[in-house]
Design a protein around this motif. Structure first.
Motif, short mmCIF file in Angstrom:
data_model
loop_
_atom_site.label_atom_id
_atom_site.label_comp_id
_atom_site.label_asym_id
_atom_site.label_seq_id
_atom_site.Cartn_x
_atom_site.Cartn_y
_atom_site.Cartn_z
N UNK A 1 -84.31 0.26 -72.23
CA UNK A 1 -85.21 1.39 -72.37
C UNK A 1 -84.51 2.52 -73.12
N UNK A 2 -85.26 3.48 -73.54
CA UNK A 2 -84.71 4.64 -74.25
C UNK A 2 -84.29 5.71 -73.26
N UNK A 3 -84.04 6.89 -73.78
CA UNK A 3 -83.60 7.98 -72.92
C UNK A 3 -83.70 9.32 -73.62
N UNK A 4 -83.07 10.31 -73.02
CA UNK A 4 -83.10 11.67 -73.54
C UNK A 4 -81.75 12.06 -74.14
N UNK A 5 -81.81 12.99 -75.09
CA UNK A 5 -80.62 13.58 -75.70
C UNK A 5 -80.72 15.08 -75.51
N UNK A 6 -79.69 15.68 -74.95
CA UNK A 6 -79.62 17.12 -74.75
C UNK A 6 -78.62 17.69 -75.75
N UNK A 7 -79.06 18.68 -76.54
CA UNK A 7 -78.20 19.35 -77.52
C UNK A 7 -78.07 20.81 -77.09
N UNK A 8 -76.83 21.29 -76.95
CA UNK A 8 -76.59 22.66 -76.50
C UNK A 8 -75.64 23.37 -77.46
N UNK A 9 -75.91 24.64 -77.72
CA UNK A 9 -74.98 25.51 -78.43
C UNK A 9 -74.22 26.29 -77.36
N UNK A 10 -72.90 26.29 -77.46
CA UNK A 10 -72.05 26.86 -76.41
C UNK A 10 -71.11 27.89 -77.02
N UNK A 11 -71.00 29.05 -76.39
CA UNK A 11 -70.04 30.06 -76.79
C UNK A 11 -68.65 29.60 -76.35
N UNK A 12 -67.75 29.45 -77.29
CA UNK A 12 -66.45 28.86 -77.00
C UNK A 12 -65.62 29.67 -76.00
N UNK A 13 -65.67 30.99 -76.07
CA UNK A 13 -64.79 31.82 -75.24
C UNK A 13 -65.20 31.84 -73.76
N UNK A 14 -66.49 31.64 -73.46
CA UNK A 14 -66.95 31.75 -72.07
C UNK A 14 -67.67 30.50 -71.56
N UNK A 15 -67.94 29.54 -72.44
CA UNK A 15 -68.72 28.34 -72.13
C UNK A 15 -70.19 28.65 -71.80
N UNK A 16 -70.63 29.86 -72.17
CA UNK A 16 -72.04 30.22 -71.97
C UNK A 16 -72.92 29.37 -72.89
N UNK A 17 -73.99 28.82 -72.33
CA UNK A 17 -74.93 28.06 -73.14
C UNK A 17 -75.87 29.04 -73.82
N UNK A 18 -75.84 29.05 -75.15
CA UNK A 18 -76.61 30.00 -75.94
C UNK A 18 -78.01 29.51 -76.25
N UNK A 19 -78.20 28.23 -76.18
CA UNK A 19 -79.50 27.63 -76.45
C UNK A 19 -79.41 26.14 -76.27
N UNK A 20 -80.55 25.51 -76.03
CA UNK A 20 -80.55 24.07 -75.88
C UNK A 20 -81.91 23.50 -76.28
N UNK A 21 -81.90 22.23 -76.59
CA UNK A 21 -83.11 21.51 -76.92
C UNK A 21 -82.93 20.07 -76.48
N UNK A 22 -84.02 19.37 -76.33
CA UNK A 22 -83.98 18.00 -75.86
C UNK A 22 -84.87 17.15 -76.74
N UNK A 23 -84.45 15.94 -76.99
CA UNK A 23 -85.26 14.98 -77.74
C UNK A 23 -85.12 13.63 -77.06
N UNK A 24 -85.86 12.65 -77.53
CA UNK A 24 -85.82 11.32 -76.91
C UNK A 24 -85.43 10.27 -77.94
#
Length: 86
Positions: A1-24
């Motif tokens: 079966x297939x699945x999901x892919x999570x893509x996140x932009x992360x601020x390197x200095x704090x590991x804060x997630x700046x944005x994310x999106x998901x695709x299949x």
């Protein structure tokens, strides 16, 4: 079966997630590959180092021998620059 892919932009200095999106992605046969696209827009923390984190099969839908190698991060580092539209 297939699945999901999570893509996140992360601020390197704090590991804060700046944005994310998901695709299949659809089913993948053993030894085969598949291409998927995801779109992500980031407009914060200009001039600071950031990186992209990609996690494949976030719901563990794909039967595989090693479930611990589904994340990649830090290979795509960038510094966001503010555009000049004027």
């Amino acid at each position: 079966s297939g699945g999901k892919i999570l893509v996140q932009a992360v601020l390197e200095t704090t590991s804060e997630i700046l944005g994310s999106t998901e695709t299949i992605f659809g089913p993948i046969d053993a030894g085969k590959q598949q291409t998927a696209s995801a779109f992500l827009t980031i407009n914060t923390h200009y001039a600071e180092p950031q990186f992209i984190r990609v996690t494949i099969d976030t719901d563990n839908q794909v039967n595989e021998s090693n479930e611990s190698d589904n994340m990649s991060e830090g290979n795509t580092r960038y510094i966001l620059q503010k555009g000049d539209c004027g």
